[in-house]
Write a protein that holds these residues in place. Structure first.
Motif, PDB file in Angstrom:
ATOM      1  N   UNK A  97       0.823  -1.219   0.000  1.00 47.35           N
ATOM      2  CA  UNK A  97       0.000   0.000   0.000  1.00 47.35           C
ATOM      3  C   UNK A  97       0.857   1.269   0.000  1.00 47.35           C
ATOM      4  N   UNK A  98       0.347   2.307  -0.641  1.00 48.15           N
ATOM      5  CA  UNK A  98       0.969   3.619  -0.505  1.00 48.15           C
ATOM      6  C   UNK A  98       0.751   4.081   0.931  1.00 48.15           C
ATOM      7  N   UNK A  99       1.817   4.464   1.585  1.00 46.00           N
ATOM      8  CA  UNK A  99       1.692   4.937   2.970  1.00 46.00           C
ATOM      9  C   UNK A  99       1.665   6.465   2.951  1.00 46.00           C
ATOM     10  N   UNK A 100       0.506   7.028   3.278  1.00 45.64           N
ATOM     11  CA  UNK A 100       0.297   8.470   3.229  1.00 45.64           C
ATOM     12  C   UNK A 100       0.587   9.074   4.610  1.00 45.64           C
ATOM     13  N   UNK A 101       1.444  10.080   4.646  1.00 46.33           N
ATOM     14  CA  UNK A 101       1.806  10.760   5.885  1.00 46.33           C
ATOM     15  C   UNK A 101       1.267  12.186   5.844  1.00 46.33           C
ATOM     16  N   UNK A 102       0.464  12.547   6.845  1.00 42.02           N
ATOM     17  CA  UNK A 102      -0.165  13.864   6.890  1.00 42.02           C
ATOM     18  C   UNK A 102       0.149  14.538   8.228  1.00 42.02           C
ATOM     19  N   UNK A 103       0.956  15.605   8.238  1.00 41.64           N
ATOM     20  CA  UNK A 103       1.176  16.345   9.475  1.00 41.64           C
ATOM     21  C   UNK A 103       0.022  17.324   9.703  1.00 41.64           C
ATOM     22  N   UNK A 104      -0.450  17.419  10.950  1.00 43.35           N
ATOM     23  CA  UNK A 104      -1.567  18.323  11.220  1.00 43.35           C
ATOM     24  C   UNK A 104      -1.310  19.104  12.501  1.00 43.35           C
ATOM     25  N   UNK A 105      -1.884  20.314  12.529  1.00 47.05           N
ATOM     26  CA  UNK A 105      -1.940  21.114  13.755  1.00 47.05           C
ATOM     27  C   UNK A 105      -3.248  21.876  13.718  1.00 47.05           C
ATOM     28  N   UNK A 126      -9.363   3.239  -5.683  1.00 44.88           N
ATOM     29  CA  UNK A 126      -8.354   2.247  -5.317  1.00 44.88           C
ATOM     30  C   UNK A 126      -7.987   2.494  -3.855  1.00 44.88           C
ATOM     31  N   UNK A 127      -8.249   1.530  -3.007  1.00 46.83           N
ATOM     32  CA  UNK A 127      -8.032   1.693  -1.565  1.00 46.83           C
ATOM     33  C   UNK A 127      -6.708   1.069  -1.110  1.00 46.83           C
ATOM     34  N   UNK A 128      -5.764   0.920  -2.033  1.00 51.13           N
ATOM     35  CA  UNK A 128      -4.470   0.330  -1.684  1.00 51.13           C
ATOM     36  C   UNK A 128      -3.566   1.400  -1.050  1.00 51.13           C
ATOM     37  N   UNK A 169       7.678  -1.400   6.984  1.00 50.83           N
ATOM     38  CA  UNK A 169       8.012  -2.096   5.747  1.00 50.83           C
ATOM     39  C   UNK A 169       7.410  -1.509   4.492  1.00 50.83           C
ATOM     40  N   UNK A 170       6.933  -0.278   4.560  1.00 53.55           N
ATOM     41  CA  UNK A 170       6.335   0.348   3.376  1.00 53.55           C
ATOM     42  C   UNK A 170       7.380   0.575   2.299  1.00 53.55           C
ATOM     43  N   UNK A 171       6.948   0.511   1.040  1.00 57.86           N
ATOM     44  CA  UNK A 171       7.829   0.670  -0.113  1.00 57.86           C
ATOM     45  C   UNK A 171       7.538   1.940  -0.910  1.00 57.86           C
ATOM     46  N   UNK A 172       6.316   2.438  -0.805  1.00 64.58           N
ATOM     47  CA  UNK A 172       5.898   3.634  -1.542  1.00 64.58           C
ATOM     48  C   UNK A 172       5.200   4.571  -0.558  1.00 64.58           C
TER      49      UNK A 172
END
Length: 281
Positions: free
Chosen positions: A3-11, A29-31, A82-85
């Motif tokens: 899966x694409x690992x999405x990183x979102x910083x928030x404040x 696509x929910x991958x 272990x994310x790749x993308x």
């Protein structure tokens, strides 16, 4: 493909975070998986996430991470899993329902490239940003979108740097150049520095015109400093950590990324635009 690992910083800005995550839930696509780095929000963001989005990983900061360290914290977490993308994303965006599908498609064609998304105004739905090409020698930035006829606004278009909102990054990039430079660029310009560094290391950069983000240009801190002009805000524009015209960050960016023969002119031109441009726009 992992899966694409999405990183979102928030404040804070809880409502923006909610709308962003709701749009991700609507993807064709929910991958993907999401990690939120909550850097000390006080508006109930954490409670909202736990109640409404239990599938999201939450990492906590104390309010001093800012954009770059927040993103890096999330990326380290994703790497350990272990994310790749990976994809960095801001919370003040709404994703088109085909964003992940179209990103995955082009990632498979260009597996080592960094890929950004076409940005649309969230209110008018018109394209407002489609990538830039910086010519160091001429000290000129060309807007790719302005030079493309509508019939050609699809697929990948090469650029020299990319913003961090909706930026897909393969793992190999981190293995070669490391994470974002949080020491030199704690908030603004870290994304441009990172993608310039990646390009010098041999990686291709593209804007994916098939993958779209809805953005709110007026929500940026820099836009607000410019819309309420005062000498106090002028000082923040030039020296505050979140000031878009921060002279320290611009100097560091130039010395790190600009070819040496063009550094003096680039600095002079950039200082002039920052010192005077605040009052002209």
């Amino acid at each position: 493909m992992t899966p694409i690992h999405i990183v979102i910083p928030v404040f804070n800005r809880k409502e923006h975070t909610r709308e962003c995550l709701k749009s991700l839930r609507a993807q064709t696509d929910t991958n993907y998986k999401v990690t939120i780095v909550d850097d000390g929000s006080t508006d109930g963001t954490e409670e909202m996430l736990k109640t409404e989005f239990p599938e999201v990983d939450i990492l906590k900061g104390d309010g001093n991470l800012f954009w770059t360290a927040g993103v890096n914290l999330g990326l380290r977490h994703a790497l350990k899993q272990g994310s790749e993308v990976f994809m960095t994303m801001n919370n003040d965006v709404v994703t088109d329902e085909q964003l992940i599908e179209k990103m995955i498609y082009w990632h498979r064609q260009k597996p080592e490239a960094l890929i950004g998304a076409l940005e649309l105004d969230a209110f008018t739905k018109k394209p407002i940003f489609g990538g830039e090409r910086l010519n160091w020698k001429l000290n000129k930035i060309d807007q790719v979108l302005e030079k493309l006829p509508e019939s050609n606004r699809r697929g990948l278009h090469a650029v020299t740097h990319l913003p961090g909102r909706g930026l897909l990054i393969p793992k190999i990039v981190f293995e070669k150049i490391g994470l974002f430079d949080e020491d030199r660029f704690p908030h603004y310009i870290a994304d441009y520095d990172f993608t310039h560094t990646a390009r010098r290391a041999g990686f291709e950069l593209f804007v994916n015109y098939d993958a779209k983000l809805l953005t709110y240009p007026e929500e940026s801190g820099e836009r607000q400093l410019r819309s309420n002009k005062s000498f106090k805000n002028y000082y923040k524009h030039l020296f505050d950590l979140k000031g878009g015209g921060n002279l320290r960050d611009f100097t560091r960016f130039t010395l790190k990324n600009c070819p040496p023969p063009y550094i003096p002119y680039h600095l002079l031109n950039g200082y002039t635009r920052r010192l005077l441009g605040y009052f002209l726009k």
